[in-house]
Design an enzyme around this catalytic site. Structure first.
Site, short mmCIF file in Angstrom:
data_model
loop_
_atom_site.label_atom_id
_atom_site.label_comp_id
_atom_site.label_asym_id
_atom_site.label_seq_id
_atom_site.Cartn_x
_atom_site.Cartn_y
_atom_site.Cartn_z
N ALA A 42 0.82 -1.21 0.00
CA ALA A 42 0.00 0.00 0.00
C ALA A 42 0.85 1.26 0.00
O ALA A 42 0.47 2.28 -0.59
CB ALA A 42 -0.93 -0.01 1.21
N ASP A 43 2.00 1.23 0.66
CA ASP A 43 2.84 2.41 0.75
C ASP A 43 3.31 2.84 -0.62
O ASP A 43 3.16 4.00 -1.03
CB ASP A 43 4.03 2.11 1.67
CG ASP A 43 4.54 3.35 2.39
OD1 ASP A 43 3.80 4.35 2.48
OD2 ASP A 43 5.68 3.32 2.88
N ASP A 44 3.91 1.91 -1.37
CA ASP A 44 4.43 2.26 -2.69
C ASP A 44 3.31 2.52 -3.68
O ASP A 44 3.48 3.32 -4.61
CB ASP A 44 5.36 1.16 -3.18
CG ASP A 44 6.65 1.14 -2.38
OD1 ASP A 44 7.44 2.09 -2.52
OD2 ASP A 44 6.85 0.20 -1.60
N PHE A 86 2.43 6.08 -3.06
CA PHE A 86 3.44 6.94 -3.68
C PHE A 86 3.21 7.04 -5.18
O PHE A 86 3.28 8.13 -5.77
CB PHE A 86 4.85 6.39 -3.44
CG PHE A 86 5.38 6.60 -2.05
CD1 PHE A 86 5.21 7.80 -1.38
CD2 PHE A 86 6.08 5.59 -1.40
CE1 PHE A 86 5.71 8.00 -0.10
CE2 PHE A 86 6.59 5.78 -0.13
CZ PHE A 86 6.42 6.98 0.52
N HIS A 133 0.39 8.35 3.39
CA HIS A 133 0.77 8.25 1.98
C HIS A 133 -0.39 7.77 1.12
O HIS A 133 -0.59 8.24 -0.01
CB HIS A 133 1.95 7.29 1.84
CG HIS A 133 3.20 7.75 2.54
ND1 HIS A 133 4.14 6.89 3.03
CD2 HIS A 133 3.64 9.00 2.84
CE1 HIS A 133 5.12 7.57 3.60
NE2 HIS A 133 4.83 8.86 3.50
#
Length: 626
Positions: free
Chosen positions: A369-371, A374, A444
Site C-alpha cells: 500500500a505504501d508504494d 506513492f 501516503h
C-alpha cells in the site's frame, strides 16, 4: 511577496535548479530512479555463511570480508546504524563470517571483535530464533535451542490462526522455507567453534528457560514424532507453494533475505544447484550484488518503485521543462511495473482486483500500500484525471486495490490488512513480522487517493478518522517504516491536508507545533534511530537533508510556508547542498525491522529536498518556472 521573501525564493530557486539537474543525471536510461539500498553488513555476513553451506567458491566471500572489515567500529564490533553502538547479533555474524573466510581468532581484528561481543553479554545473549538458525546450519548453534516451525502450518485453512496467510507478507516466504529446513535441521559444519565469544556463563548459558523453553521443547518433540502422512503432505505442499511463488527474476519477494532462505529450504528437500529453480534463484541473488573497489556489497532489498514514484512527484512539483521528459519516461516505467495479477494478498481479500505496485523490481506476489500510494500520488501530480487514458486506467485499478487493503479500523499497513488485534506493536513485530496499520503508510495512501479525486470518499473519511484517533497527546504520530515520529507526523499532516483538512484544524496545529518544537539550532530536523527504543531520542538527532525535508513538507502543506522556521529549514538545505546539487546523508533513517535492521537510500536524500524546495516556491509564488 515581500522583498525579503523574493530574494530568499531566488536563493532557493538556484538550489532547486542544481538539485533538479542532479536528479536528471541520476535517472537510469530505462526510466526509473533507484538509490543504493544500504544497510549494515549483516547481509554480507549472511552471504558468507550461505556460500559455506552451499559449498560455493570462496573468492566472493573474501571480497565480502573486505566489506565487513571496512565497517568494523573502533570498539571492535559492528554497528547497525551510523554512529551507533556495537550490535550484538551483527557483531557475532561478522565475526563468524570472517572466521569462515580464514581469519584466526588470534588476529588483532578478531580479538577486538570477540572482546566487544563478550562485553555486551557474549554470544549466549542472542535471542532471535530466525537469525540463530543461520548459525545452526553451520553447526555453531544447537538446533535443540531453536523453536521449530512445523511445515504442517501450510495445511491449515487460510482463515485459521497460524496459517501462512495470517503471517505478515514480508515474512511469509521465510516462514515457509524455514519450516522445510527446520524439519530436516541440516548442518554443514563450520570447522571451528566460537567458545571465545562466550562470557563466564559458557555455552550452557544460552539454553532458554521458562515458557520459551517449553515452546521450544514441544516443537522439537513434535519434530521427532510427526504424523507421517501429514508431514509428507505438508513438505510437498510447502515446496510446491515456494516454487509457485518464485518471481520472474528468480527471486522470492524481489529481495535477498527471502530468496536465500528459500534456497536453504529447497536444498533441504533435495533441490540442488543444478536444478532450474535454484539456478534462477542464484542468479536472482547475484543481481543484489554491488562490486566496488574490491569489495562485495549486498542490496538486500531494492527501493526502485519508491524512488521512481517519489522522483516523479519531485519532478512534477519542480515544474521544470528540462525534467519533463525524465518524468514522462519514469511514468512509462511505473505503468509497465504495476501488478496486474492476483497474488498472496488476494487469498483473504473479498472480490480482489489487481492494481498495486511492489517495492522492488519484481514482487508480483505482494505489492504494498505504501508504494502504491506513492505511485498514485506521483501519477496524479503529473497527469490530472482525464488527461491521459493509460494513467487514468492505472489509477483506477490502484484506487480499487488500496480500498480492498484498508484495515478494519480504517488505517493501512504496507503489506495486507491486519485481520485481528494483538496487544502492542512489539507483539506484532515478533509474531511473523505482523504489521499493524501506521500513520506513515496511511498518510501516503490518503495523499494518493486525494490526488485521484477521492479526498471526500468513504474510504478516505475512514482513514482520516483513524489518523485522528492515533495522534499522540504531544501532537505527533509514530511512523513505522522510517525514523520515527518525524516521518509519521509529516506523512499524517500531508495526508490530512491533501484531503482538505485545513491547517487550522486542531490536529494539524498540534502536529505542526510538535514539529516546530523539535527544529534544531542549525535550522534542520533529525531523529536518531535510537528513538525507536528510547523515548528520550524521539524527535532528536543530527539534522539530515531528508528528515528536514519531511518536516518542511508538513509545515508547507499546513500553510506555514512563509514563516521563519521554514526559511531556516530551507537555509539548512541550501547550506548543506554539495557542488554537484546532491546532499550527503550517512545516517540510517529508514527501518526494515525495528529490532535491528535499518537502511539509507542515496536517492531519497536528493528527492525529498527537491520536493520541499519546490513546495515552498509554489506556496509563496516564487520565481517563474524554467
Amino acid at each position: 511577496m515581500t522583498t525579503d521573501t523574493t530574494e530568499f525564493a531566488a536563493t532557493v530557486e538556484g538550489s532547486l535548479d542544481a538539485a533538479v539537474a542532479a536528479l536528471r543525471r541520476r535517472q537510469d536510461p530505462a526510466g526509473y530512479w533507484k538509490g543504493e539500498f544500504e544497510t549494515s553488513v549483516i547481509g554480507e555476513a549472511a552471504e558468507v555463511m550461505l556460500r559455506h553451506f552451499l559449498g560455493l567458491p570462496w573468492e566472493e566471500s573474501a571480497a565480502s570480508a573486505k566489506t565487513i572489515l571496512s565497517e568494523q567500529s573502533a570498539a571492535g564490533g559492528w554497528a547497525a546504524y551510523h554512529n551507533g553502538p556495537d550490535d550484538q547479533l551483527l557483531s557475532v555474524f561478522c565475526y563468524v563470517a570472517l572466521r569462515l573466510v580464514g581469519y584466526p581468532p588470534e588476529d588483532p581484528v578478531m580479538r577486538a571483535a570477540a572482546a566487544s561481543i563478550r562485553a555486551n553479554g557474549g554470544v549466549e545473549a542472542l535471542n532471535t530464533p530466525t537469525m540463530l538458525a543461520w548459525l545452526a546450519i553451520i553447526g555453531l548453534w544447537p538446533w535443540r535451542d531453536i523453536p521449530l516451525i512445523p511445515p504442517e502450518i501450510i495445511l491449515l485453512p487460510p482463515r485459521a490462526p497460524g496459517n501462512i496467510y495470517q503471517i505478515g507478507a514480508a515474512a511469509r516466504g521465510i516462514v515457509v522455507a524455514s519450516s522445510l529446513f527446520m524439519a530436516k535441521r541440516p548442518v554443514v559444519p563450520a570447522g571451528f567453534g566460537i567458545e571465545e565469544l562466550y562470557t563466564r556463563g559458557g555455552p550452557e548459558a544460552r539454553r532458554s528457560r521458562g515458557p520459551a523453553a517449553l515452546a521450544t521443547a514441544f516443537t522439537h518433540w513434535y519434530a521427532r514424532h510427526p504424523i507421517g502422512f501429514l508431514r509428507r503432505r505438508a513438505v510437498t505442499k510447502a515446496t510446491e507453494w515456494l516454487i509457485r511463488t518464485q518471481e520472474r527474476d528468480g527471486s522470492w519477494g524481489g529481495n535477498w533475505p527471502q530468496t536465500a532462505n528459500v534456497i536453504v529450504g529447497l536444498d533441504s528437500v533435495g533441490y540442488r544447484q543444478d536444478h532450474p529453480v535454484i539456478k534462477a534463484a542464484m542468479a536472482g541473488l547475484e543481481r543484489c550484488v554491488v562490486t566496488r573497489n574490491g569489495q562485495r556489497r549486498l542490496e538486500m532489498w531494492s527501493s526502485v518503485v519508491m524512488d521512481t514514484a517519489l522522483g516523479v512527484s519531485a519532478a512534477a512539483m519542480a515544474d521544470r521543462a528540462a525534467i519533463r521528459s525524465s518524468a514522462d519516461r519514469a511514468v512509462a516505467w511505473l505503468l509497465d511495473h504495476q501488478v496486474t495479477e492476483l497474488g498472496d494478498w488476494a487469498v483473504l481479500t473479498k472480490n480482489p482486483v489487481a492494481g498495486g505496485w511492489p517495492y522492488e523490481f519484481a514482487n508480483n506476489v505482494n505489492p504494498d500500500a505504501d508504494d502504491t500510494g506513492f505511485a498514485l500520488a506521483a501519477l496524479r501530480r503529473l497527469h490530472r484525471p482525464g488527461t491521459n487514458a493509460a494513467v487514468d486506467s492505472a489509477c483506477a485499478k490502484a484506487s480499487r486495490w488500496l480500498a480492498s487493503q484498508q484495515c478494519d479500523d480504517g488505517g493501512w499497513a504496507a503489506f495486507e490488512p491486519l485481520r485481528w488485534r494483538l496487544p502492542g506493536r512489539d507483539a506484532l513485530a515478533t509474531i511473523g513480522f505482523l504489521e499493524a496499520p501506521s500513520a506513515d503508510v496511511t498518510g501516503h495512501v490518503l495523499e494518493g487517493l486525494a490526488g485521484n479525486g477521492e479526498g471526500e470518499g468513504p474510504v478516505v473519511r475512514r482513514g482520516i478518522r483513524w489518523l485522528r484517533r492515533q495522534q499522540h497527546q504531544d501532537g505527533s504520530w509514530p511512523g513505522w517504516w522510517a525514523c520515527y515520529h518525524l516521518h509519521g507526523t509529516s506523512a499524517a499532516v500531508t495526508g490530512l491536508t491533501s484531503c482538505g483538512v485545513p491547517g487550522t484544524d486542531p490536529a494539524v496545529e498540534r502536529a505542526c507545533a510538535w514539529i516546530l518544537a523539535h527544529q534544531g539550532d542549525d535550522g534542520g530536523w533529525g531523529e536518531d534511530i535510537r528513538a525507536l527504543h528510547d523515548p528520550a531520542w524521539i524527535g532528536t538527532g543530527d539534522s539530515t537533508p531528508s528528515q528536514t525535508s519531511w518536516a518542511l513538507l508538513a509545515l508547507i502543506a499546513a500553510g506555514h510556508a512563509d514563516s521563519e522556521p521554514v526559511r531556516r529549514g530551507l537555509d539548512f538545505l541550501v547550506r548543506s547542498q554539495q557542488d554537484d546539487g546532491d546532499w550527503a546523508e550517512p545516517w540510517h533513517t529508514w527501518v526494515v525491522h525495528h529490532d535491528g535492521l535499518y537502511w539509507r537510500d542515496s536517492m531519497l536524500r536528493l528527492i525529498y529536498p527537491v520536493m520541499a524546495m519546490a513546495g515552498y516556491l509554489t506556496s509563496v509564488g516564487g520565481v517563474a518556472q524554467r
